[in-house]
Design a protein around this motif. Sequence first.
Motif, PDB file in Angstrom:
ATOM      1  N   ILE A   1       1.065  -1.179  -0.129  1.00  7.98           N
ATOM      2  CA  ILE A   1      -0.040  -0.003  -0.054  1.00  7.98           C
ATOM      3  C   ILE A   1       0.931   1.253  -0.039  1.00  7.98           C
ATOM      4  CG2 ILE A   1      -1.605   1.281   1.498  1.00  7.98           C
ATOM      5  CD1 ILE A   1      -2.878  -1.421   2.379  1.00  7.98           C
TER       6      ILE A   1
ATOM      7  N   LEU B   1       2.066   2.547  -3.407  1.00  7.26           N
ATOM      8  CA  LEU B   1       1.159   3.128  -4.309  1.00  7.26           C
ATOM      9  C   LEU B   1       1.187   4.613  -4.129  1.00  7.26           C
ATOM     10  CD1 LEU B   1      -2.205   1.485  -3.137  1.00  7.26           C
ATOM     11  CD2 LEU B   1      -0.835   1.161  -5.326  1.00  7.26           C
TER      12      LEU B   1
ATOM     13  N   GLU C   1      -4.111   7.848  -4.335  1.00  6.18           N
ATOM     14  CA  GLU C   1      -5.298   7.559  -5.325  1.00  6.18           C
ATOM     15  C   GLU C   1      -4.879   6.089  -6.112  1.00  6.18           C
ATOM     16  OE1 GLU C   1      -7.070  10.703  -7.648  1.00  6.18           O
ATOM     17  OE2 GLU C   1      -7.309  11.877  -5.845  1.00  6.18           O
ATOM     18  N   GLY C   2      -3.833   5.543  -5.737  1.00  5.52           N
ATOM     19  CA  GLY C   2      -3.427   4.293  -6.315  1.00  5.52           C
ATOM     20  C   GLY C   2      -4.449   3.208  -5.759  1.00  5.52           C
TER      21      GLY C   2
ATOM     22  N   LEU D   1      -4.778   3.818   4.139  1.00  3.27           N
ATOM     23  CA  LEU D   1      -5.362   4.137   3.139  1.00  3.27           C
ATOM     24  C   LEU D   1      -5.975   5.566   2.974  1.00  3.27           C
ATOM     25  CD1 LEU D   1      -7.736   0.940   3.199  1.00  3.27           C
ATOM     26  CD2 LEU D   1      -5.753   1.290   1.708  1.00  3.27           C
TER      27      LEU D   1
ATOM     28  N   LYS E   1      -6.107   6.142  -0.949  1.00  3.58           N
ATOM     29  CA  LYS E   1      -5.603   4.901  -1.672  1.00  3.58           C
ATOM     30  C   LYS E   1      -6.861   3.929  -1.350  1.00  3.58           C
ATOM     31  CE  LYS E   1      -0.773   5.751  -0.654  1.00  3.58           C
ATOM     32  NZ  LYS E   1       0.367   5.348  -0.233  1.00  3.58           N
TER      33      LYS E   1
END
Length: 351
Positions: A256, A259, A262-263, A282, A287
């Motif tokens: 995570i 990323l 916004e991945g 997140l 994310k």
Amino acid sequence: MPTTVHARSTAGPGEPFEATTIERRDLGPKDVLIDIAYAGICHSDIHTGRGEWGETLFPLTPGHEIAGVVSEVGSEVTKHSVGDRVGVGCMVDSCRECSECTAGREQNCKNGNVGTYNAIGKDGRPTEGGYSEKIVVDEDFVLRIPEGIDLDVAAPLLCAGITLYSPLSFWDAGPGKQVAIVGMGGLGHMGVKIAHAMGAEVTVLSQSLKKQEDGLRLGADHYVATGDEGALESLRGTFDLIITTISADVDIKPYIAALKPEGVLCTVGLPSKPFQVPAGALIMGRKSLAGSNIGSIKETQEMLDFCAEHHIGAEVEVISGDQIDEAWDRVVNSDVRYRFVIDTKTLAPSA
């Protein structure tokens, strides 16, 4: 009269495969009879056959990566003709009435789609899969295999191919996108090929470098050994999309972190334990953690056409019916590059 065909079945968890015969239903008005040429071995077959995914209907004839040729069609069939090269994937029917089915997302059928094996078909009998010589399937669940893809390398596209194509397509993998594929196995190698053909910059994240040469040959731009100290940490904020194909229980927090804002981290593997994800991982960067499971019939046909256009097939090792037990063990031990495919001409009992 039902058609009797040679097949290979297992009688229970841990039981070896035996040569047997199974019956295929009478050809209905909308049915297609397919002479199966090749059937891929998917890890799902093994999980099901070894009783690792709940109840299994034994004796079991697995196989949902099917490629062959139409040998007969029902009186009302309009989509396929005798002699057509066709495939069958993970489902052979659905309710066709729920909101998901009417929207063209049969894989998400609210009443449960009918699996190609280990399910109950519309005739009220257990479905039997592709480790067999022939299969009868409703025309709406039969796919056209375009010229340009040999049937042996096409068979795994019906599960492994669509399993990776669907999330890559949904999240717009393409030029300007950084995509990582976690795991370089039966699923992962298809992800590398398809993402590369879509125009994305592709990185393989694998435990070691032992498959690096293959990864680069199949289209990866970068190959990273996640087992190396600091490897994942050095990739923080790199990827628009990460697809993890592995079923091992791993710490996903570093993925995570890899990323971009916004991945998306999408899993198509099925680890045995729940993911442990701090909400902050997140929230910071908005994310997403997501999952994906095969694709619709329409999308599967789209995938096959895409693969034909880009000359994509699976990397396969063709085996005989007598080698299925050995092949299952080798899949579990990650000793395959990258998909076993059964030659169905070898399914009759050995002389």
